[in-house]
Enzyme design. Structure first.
Site, PDB file in Angstrom:
ATOM      1  N   THR A   1       0.831  -1.205   0.000  1.00  0.00           N
ATOM      2  CA  THR A   1       0.000   0.000   0.000  1.00  0.00           C
ATOM      3  C   THR A   1       0.868   1.257   0.000  1.00  0.00           C
ATOM      4  OG1 THR A   1      -1.795  -1.142   1.125  1.00  0.00           O
ATOM      5  CG2 THR A   1      -1.789   1.259   1.265  1.00  0.00           C
TER       6      THR A   1
ATOM      7  N   HIS B   1       1.854   2.018  -3.453  1.00  0.00           N
ATOM      8  CA  HIS B   1       0.756   2.627  -4.207  1.00  0.00           C
ATOM      9  C   HIS B   1       0.623   4.113  -3.866  1.00  0.00           C
ATOM     10  CE1 HIS B   1      -0.972  -0.846  -6.264  1.00  0.00           C
ATOM     11  NE2 HIS B   1      -0.730  -1.554  -5.171  1.00  0.00           N
TER      12      HIS B   1
END
Length: 329
Positions: free
Chosen positions: A39, A42
């Site tokens: 994450t 990202h």
């Protein structure tokens, strides 16, 4: 205090930011360990975070150093792990008990400042007190473990199922450990990285390979779990599900990723294709499993970097070197 800041997508800076102060029902945690995960990549690449700059870090634990005026559940000095989920408790999904799908979803380290810092603030309801003998830095593993527990919540968990896991990174290895404890008949792990596969072997996988073509299971696997988010792995995994089996999309894929599903085969062989999103009623259970020794931190945490080297740690994680990489105080 010092914090790692993703200033804009692709730009990381370690800089001084204001010390956090707790609201009435908040605590301030001195961060002992903060993990890096997909994450964070990202966010670094311009996805997920709604606004920049942002202090990342949603996997963290540490010691309470300040409490709000209405906090009675923990005291200064208590070691805690922090669930980063910030559910509104009011929207349609929250009212139906699906806070991980909250329509106003927020998370520490994603939409508000996180644990890649000397100190972080969190609601007291998100804190789980650690039992004696659990090192706070190691307890940063509880957050990813809670995601894995949520993944198993959506799986059938039948005794003697045969599992195939794509990816031997941190999450794939956690899925391996949980599958072993859920009565799996076998757990096979795939990864093109031989170093990561070696860890899966150390943890007791039944078989390992770079590709499923190297394994022999003509009927397929009862449970196939993708922990990569990579299109090629997802496409391959969907083909490996046995009749009446389940495919779990667990790895975080890029928004533009597309996979091929064969609707007739899903219908004709009663295949279930499902996903799991982050944490849902699983953080405290993960804390109990962690305290009971379900994971060996010495195996799972391969590197610890000081906060000043956050950019280097992120680059190493992106390169796929090591297992769980932590920022440690």
């Amino acid at each position: 205090m010092k914090a790692a800041v993703i200033v804009t997508p692709g730009q990381i800076s370690v800089e001084s930011v204001p010390d956090p102060t707790p609201g009435p029902r908040d605590v301030v945690v001195e961060v002992a360990g903060c993990g890096i995960c997909g994450t964070d990549l990202h966010i670094m690449d311009g996805e997920f975070a709604p606004a920049y700059p942002i202090v990342p870090g949603h996997e963290f634990a540490g010691t309470v150093v300040a409490v709000g005026q209405d906090v009675t559940e923990v005291r200064i000095g208590d070691p805690v792990a922090v669930d980063p989920s910030l559910h509104c408790q009011e929207c349609y999904q929250c009212r139906r008990g699906r806070g991980n799908l909250c329509e106003r979803w927020n998370a520490i380290g994603v939409t508000v400042p996180g644990g890649a810092a000397e100190y972080a603030v969190a609601p007291v309801r998100n804190c789980v007190t650690l039992p004696e003998g659990v090192a706070p830095a190691d307890a940063a593993l509880i957050e990813p473990l809670s995601c894995a527990v949520r993944g198993f919540d959506v799986l059938p968990r039948r005794l003697a199922d045969h599992y195939l896991i794509y990816g031997a990174g941190t999450m794939g290895l956690m899925m391996l450990e949980l599958a072993k404890r859920c009565g799996a008949a076998s757990v096979s792990v795939l990864d093109p990285n031989p170093d990561r596969l070696a860890t899966a072997v150390k943890l007791g996988c039944s078989a390992h390979a770079a590709s499923a073509d190297e394994l022999t299971r003509p009927r397929g696997w009862d449970v196939v779990i993708d922990c990569t988010g990579v299109q090629a792995a997802i496409d391959d995994g969907l083909r490996r599900v046995a009749p009446a089996g389940t495919f779990l999309q667990f790895g975080v894929a890029e928004y533009r990723t597309r996979a091929t599903v064969e609707p007739y085969r899903v219908y004709n062989q009663e295949i279930t294709v499902t996903g799991s999103m982050a944490v849902l009623h699983s953080f405290e259970r993960a804390g109990e499993l962690f305290a009971a020794g379900v994971l060996d931190p010495a195996v799972f945490i391969s590197h610890r970097f000081p906060l000043d080297r956050y950019a280097e740690a992120m680059a190493q994680f992106r390169a796929g070197v090591g297992r769980k990489i932590q920022i440690a105080s």
